[in-house]
Design an enzyme around this catalytic site. Structure first.
Site, PDB file in Angstrom:
ATOM      1  N   SER A 672       0.832  -1.198   0.000  1.00 47.94           N
ATOM      2  CA  SER A 672       0.000   0.000   0.000  1.00 47.94           C
ATOM      3  C   SER A 672       0.878   1.264   0.000  1.00 47.94           C
ATOM      4  O   SER A 672       1.606   1.511  -0.953  1.00 47.94           O
ATOM      5  CB  SER A 672      -0.968  -0.044   1.188  1.00 47.94           C
ATOM      6  OG  SER A 672      -1.979   0.912   1.056  1.00 47.94           O
ATOM      7  N   ASP A 745      -8.976  -4.772  -5.983  1.00 50.42           N
ATOM      8  CA  ASP A 745      -8.566  -3.915  -4.859  1.00 50.42           C
ATOM      9  C   ASP A 745      -9.705  -2.968  -4.495  1.00 50.42           C
ATOM     10  O   ASP A 745     -10.197  -2.209  -5.314  1.00 50.42           O
ATOM     11  CB  ASP A 745      -7.327  -3.113  -5.264  1.00 50.42           C
ATOM     12  CG  ASP A 745      -6.655  -2.429  -4.076  1.00 50.42           C
ATOM     13  OD1 ASP A 745      -7.365  -1.968  -3.164  1.00 50.42           O
ATOM     14  OD2 ASP A 745      -5.423  -2.329  -4.075  1.00 50.42           O
ATOM     15  N   HIS A 779      -7.554  -5.466  -1.445  1.00 53.02           N
ATOM     16  CA  HIS A 779      -6.326  -4.761  -1.052  1.00 53.02           C
ATOM     17  C   HIS A 779      -5.425  -5.664  -0.219  1.00 53.02           C
ATOM     18  O   HIS A 779      -4.204  -5.607  -0.326  1.00 53.02           O
ATOM     19  CB  HIS A 779      -6.693  -3.500  -0.270  1.00 53.02           C
ATOM     20  CG  HIS A 779      -5.546  -2.570  -0.072  1.00 53.02           C
ATOM     21  ND1 HIS A 779      -4.862  -2.001  -1.120  1.00 53.02           N
ATOM     22  CD2 HIS A 779      -4.941  -2.111   1.064  1.00 53.02           C
ATOM     23  CE1 HIS A 779      -3.903  -1.225  -0.654  1.00 53.02           C
ATOM     24  NE2 HIS A 779      -3.919  -1.292   0.669  1.00 53.02           N
TER      25      HIS A 779
END
Length: 807
Positions: A672, A745, A779
């Site tokens: 991330s 995601d 994610h």
């Protein structure tokens, strides 16, 4: 990209570059598995989740499942208004728990609850107020069931055949008297889901009439009228009161219920219902809603507020919606509501001596609300006591200010400011208050004996020695504090439950011992074990762990955790190293320099951990400090790139000075925002042999209304957005970089197109880059096949470009 009704299947090819033009190379693989040393750690048994009863006489041990398979996560998925749900069973939940065990704290006897459904997927676990029952849901392939378990007989049974609606908000709650469960059910006779017409009925139109309406980037939003119809279909629920025999009494009419909260006396229900018009720009929590008070039979007593669509709240952490917000019941009163309303219109930029006001209104809710207290900063919550005291919390994100005020909860008069500190200063954090149930079975402050309000707090205990959690007694009038318990080396001991009877329940761990629960006699500090969870990672026993502290070139003190292979000695020579990090923003250098973490914590390995590679002969520097500091009028991101450079160089210089890392064989990685950091480091330095970037955002123009802790928009700080975007400097990325991204995601801002475009840009300039898209993944990666393949890709990359780097 939003994907709906994705097909179920057990076998997927892993597309390393889907949706790209034929001119770009594509390599189709089946799922691969990492080396055995890594597989053994992934396959380690999970530790049960623990839930204590309020009386602390029993523990629920909730068995957690292994990773789901790709077939499990390939169930049909709908993305609606920021919510992802499985249309087959009308649920948004995950895999759930697989078993429930009950342990008697005093005797230590542990028993398994029988009668649970086969292949249980347990969620929404709730203990009844009298602690005789446990209510929970069980997800099947076609629906979600309501179950209860008898805490005495240790048997479970399905309570009804009517399916729960587990898509949005709280699915079930006990009534205050514990005689019924209030649950959300799929409405009777709902019928089939709306089908999209193959023939458009007209264009999809959005219009703005001159009002400022910025919004951050969200995933899975509504896109058209058919999405709106699906949202209504799947989110609409019928409330029902269920007795312990399974009889259902309907409450109210079908609606989309945002929240449900009983008054302490159980005579009223605070209800929030989502209303139209919906929005294609913001998720469900910004949709219009009504705030209502019902009686216990579902009759509307009063409409408190009609909240409009909140799609025009200015970007900024201190901005809030205008009008009433944060409705709740006072826990110390039978039926008194309180809520907050901005006095500055919700605008942080507006100068105001008072920011928020707290109002209250007591049953039968016929009079006018009264002002209880006002705030100079933004309202952060109230902690209530039963004896006329309460603590008001306030905060201001821009200045990192945090304040707590003791006040008279009857008159609203301020008694004393008990804390006024920087929220970034972890060394002065008093911790969280300790609560106790009152006569209404609501949580209020646990008070020591005496006339003055003396409370207890539990803190992580950040200190120059690292985290040393503590239990503290605090006289809020005199300010005197006493530390009743503090973690002592070589253990990390975290207080969990305290009732002021001379004993404390803690979680205790060390480098070699996994976390287990103990009762502590505070008089002599003797400990009695409550659990004996085994070491889940035998292969990690003997791995060397060290908490590092080292200087940045401007004097800032940085920290990190270094792992070295078992039996490694410096005489063996420097090792290849993997450095893993995640940047964090600070407004003061002093706060950024504070020591973080503890050298005595057990090494718990999550699916995305870099620690796997200590079994492959690497040194691993985990949680390498990456502070980004912007003091005064300067924002941290004004100098993001030079600061991450300085952080990385400081870490490399230090570990190489120790003689444990080869400076020519160091890889860097992150997930991330850590992936974003990684790409920036490769674009602006030649410090690393290779990089691994998972599920990152690389072009900040795709998040123009702010990202992470950045309060400014692209139009307010275009140069910052440009300089921080590694996409802007893709032509400079010549160090090999591995990009991995979940194809679905769901995180705000980290659209998969980020990785696709960065791959194309690096490839177009002759860089060494590999892109792996994981089908059906969000994610965070969930399927065992995806996790295994991710670790295989990372291992292949590190072996080729770091450990065996060509000179």
């Amino acid at each position: 990209m939003k994907r709906k009704f994705t097909p179920r299947g057990a076998a997927f090819a892993l597309f390393l570059l889907p949706f790209c033009s034929a001119a770009i190379a594509q390599d189709n693989l089946t799922y691969q598995a990492p080396p055995e040393s890594i597989r053994a750690l992934v396959d380690a048994p999970t530790t049960p989740s623990v839930l204590f009863t309020k009386s602390r006489d029993k523990m629920l041990l909730l068995e957690r499942p292994d990773f789901p398979t790709i077939a499990d996560i390939a169930q049909p998925v709908l993305g609606l208004a920021g919510i992802r749900l499985n249309p087959a069973n009308n649920a948004a939940g995950g895999t759930g728990f697989t078993a429930i065990m009950v342990k008697d704290v005093k005797s230590g006897q542990e028993s398994t609850v029988t009668g649970l459904p086969a292949e249980a997927r347990i969620g929404n676990v709730a203990i009844s107020p009298d602690e005789k029952w446990v209510a929970f849901s069980n997800s099947t392939k076609t629906g979600v069931e309501l179950w209860i378990a008898d805490m005495q007989q240790l048997t479970a049974k399905k309570l009804t055949d009517v399916a729960l609606n587990d898509a949005f908000g709280a699915t079930l709650v006990w009534t205050p008297r514990g005689t019924h469960i209030l649950a959300k059910f799929i409405p009777e006779g709902r019928g089939a889901a709306p089908k999209a017409s193959d023939v458009p009925t007209g264009p999809v139109v959005q219009e703005s009439l001159g009002k400022t309406a910025p919004s951050r980037t969200y995933q899975n939003l509504l896109e058209n009228p058919h999405d709106e119809a699906l949202f209504d279909y799947y989110m609409t629920a019928q409330l029902g009161l269920v007795d312990l025999q399974g009889n259902i009494t309907k409450l109210g009419t079908p609606g989309i219920y945002r929240s449900l909260n009983y008054s302490p006396d159980g005579n009223y229900l605070l209800v929030q219902q989502v209303k139209r018009p919906y929005s294609y720009l913001v998720p469900v929590f910004s949709f219009p809603y009504h705030v209502l008070v019902w009686d216990s039979k579902g009759n509307e007593i009063k409409k408190l507020h009609e909240a409009p669509l909140a799609d025009n709240v200015p970007i900024g952490f201190d901005n809030v919606t205008p009008g009433p917000r944060a409705y709740s019941w006072r826990p110390d009163k039978a039926a008194t509501l309180y809520w907050v309303e901005a006095l500055d219109g919700g605008l942080a930029r507006k100068k105001a001596d008072k920011r928020d006001a707290v109002y209250q209104l007591e049953a039968p809710f016929a009079g006018q609300p009264t002002t209880l207290i006002t705030t100079s900063l933004r309202f952060g919550g109230i902690t209530w006591a039963d004896n006329g005291y309460a603590v008001l919390s306030e905060r201001w994100r821009q200045s990192r200010s945090e304040k707590m005020t003791l006040f008279d909860s009857n008159s609203g008069d301020t008694i004393k400011t008990i804390a006024d500190r920087s929220s970034e200063d972890t060394y002065t954090d008093p911790g969280r208050f300790v609560y106790t149930p009152n006569a209404y079975d609501r949580s209020v402050l646990l008070l020591d004996k005496g006339k003055q309000p003396t409370v207890f707090t539990i803190s992580e205990g950040a200190s120059p020695e690292g985290d040393r959690p503590f239990l503290m007694r605090w006289n809020l009038i005199s300010g005197k504090t006493d530390t009743l318990f503090r973690s002592q080396a070589p253990y990390y001991e975290s207080p969990l439950y305290f009732d002021n009877t001379g004993t404390l329940i803690v979680s205790r761990e060390s480098v070699e011992e996994p976390p287990n629960y103990y009762t502590v006699n505070l008089k002599n500090r003797s400990m009695t074990p409550l659990t004996a969870f085994p070491h889940p990672y035998p292969s990690l026993k003997g791995v060397q762990k060290q908490q590092l502290s080292y200087p940045r070139n401007d004097g800032l003190t940085l920290t990190g955790t270094l792992y070295l292979p078992k039996d490694y000695k410096k005489e063996d020579g420097p090792l290849p190293m993997l450095m893993w990090a995640y940047p964090r923003e600070f407004k003061t250098a002093a706060a950024a320099s504070q020591v973080k973490g503890s050298p005595y914590r057990f090494t718990r390995i999550a699916w995305g951990s870099p620690i796997y590679w200590v079994t492959r002969g690497y040194a691993v520097l985990d949680n390498a400090d990456m502070p980004i500091v912007g003091e005064g009028d300067e924002e941290p991101n004004d100098t993001f790139v030079p600061q991450v450079q300085a952080n990385a160089k400081a870490a490399i210089d230090y570990v190489t000075s120790l003689g444990v890392a080869d400076p020519k064989r160091i890889g860097v990685g992150g997930h991330s925002y850590g992936a974003f950091m990684t790409a920036n480091l490769l674009a602006h330095t030649d410090l690393f042999a290779a990089g691994i970037a998972r599920s990152g955002a690389y072009n900040r123009t795709l998040t123009p209304f702010g990202f992470q802790a950045e309060p400014r928009t692209y139009w307010e700080a275009p140069e910052v957005y440009y300089q921080m975007s590694p996409f802007s400097f893709a032509d400079k990325i010549k160090t090999p970089i591995l990009l991995i991204h979940g194809m679905d995601d769901d995180n705000s801002g980290t659209f998969p197109i980020n990785s696709e475009r960065l791959y194309a840009a690096i490839k177009g300039h002759g860089g060494t880059v590999r892109l792996v898209f994981l089908p059906k993944e969000l994610h965070g990666y969930r399927a065992k096949e995806s996790v295994f393949h991710t670790l295989w890709e990372m291992d292949q990359w590190l072996e080729k470009y770091v450990k065996n780097k060509a000179d």
